[in-house]
Design a protein around this motif. Structure first.
Motif, PDB file in Angstrom:
ATOM      1  N   ASN A   1       8.562  35.408  46.095  1.00  0.00           N
ATOM      2  CA  ASN A   1       9.166  36.655  45.634  1.00  0.00           C
ATOM      3  C   ASN A   1       8.170  37.817  45.614  1.00  0.00           C
ATOM      4  O   ASN A   1       8.045  38.519  44.612  1.00  0.00           O
TER       5      ASN A   1
ATOM      6  N   ASP B   1       8.431  40.604  47.259  1.00  0.00           N
ATOM      7  CA  ASP B   1       9.150  41.874  47.213  1.00  0.00           C
ATOM      8  C   ASP B   1       9.520  42.275  45.787  1.00  0.00           C
ATOM      9  O   ASP B   1       9.473  43.460  45.441  1.00  0.00           O
TER      10      ASP B   1
ATOM     11  N   VAL C   1       3.996  47.495  50.921  1.00  0.00           N
ATOM     12  CA  VAL C   1       3.475  46.365  51.686  1.00  0.00           C
ATOM     13  C   VAL C   1       2.133  46.746  52.318  1.00  0.00           C
ATOM     14  O   VAL C   1       1.204  45.936  52.355  1.00  0.00           O
TER      15      VAL C   1
ATOM     16  N   SER D   1       4.905  39.987  55.768  1.00  0.00           N
ATOM     17  CA  SER D   1       6.311  39.941  56.169  1.00  0.00           C
ATOM     18  C   SER D   1       6.794  38.501  56.316  1.00  0.00           C
ATOM     19  O   SER D   1       7.901  38.166  55.893  1.00  0.00           O
TER      20      SER D   1
ATOM     21  N   LYS E   1       7.326  37.249  52.844  1.00  0.00           N
ATOM     22  CA  LYS E   1       8.500  37.878  52.233  1.00  0.00           C
ATOM     23  C   LYS E   1       9.805  37.328  52.787  1.00  0.00           C
ATOM     24  O   LYS E   1      10.782  37.181  52.053  1.00  0.00           O
TER      25      LYS E   1
END
Length: 74
Positions: free
Chosen positions: A6, A8, A18, A33, A36
């Protein structure tokens, strides 16, 4: 996948991008990425430590375990 990352959620709580996390931790935006989006198969403890330092959180704030639909598969 039974382990959810988690990042994000913590990024939103800390109002951090980011890009900023990538620079603070020293990993690429592409690797963040992957984390995520749930595509990562593993995460180095040093990377997890760097993320926790940058976001001022504990590993449990980022990692979550959820039962998946696979019956007894390891």
């Amino acid at each position: 996948m039974a382990i959810i990352i988690n990042i994000d959620v913590m990024l939103a709580k800390r109002k951090m991008s980011v890009t900023e996390l990538s620079e603070r931790v020293g990993i690429t935006m592409a690797n963040i990425s992957i984390l995520k989006n749930g595509k990562a198969k593993a995460i180095r403890l040093s990377t997890l430590e760097g993320i926790c330092r940058a976001l001022d959180c504990q590993p449990g704030d980022i990692l979550e375990f959820r039962e998946d639909d696979r019956d007894g598969e390891l």
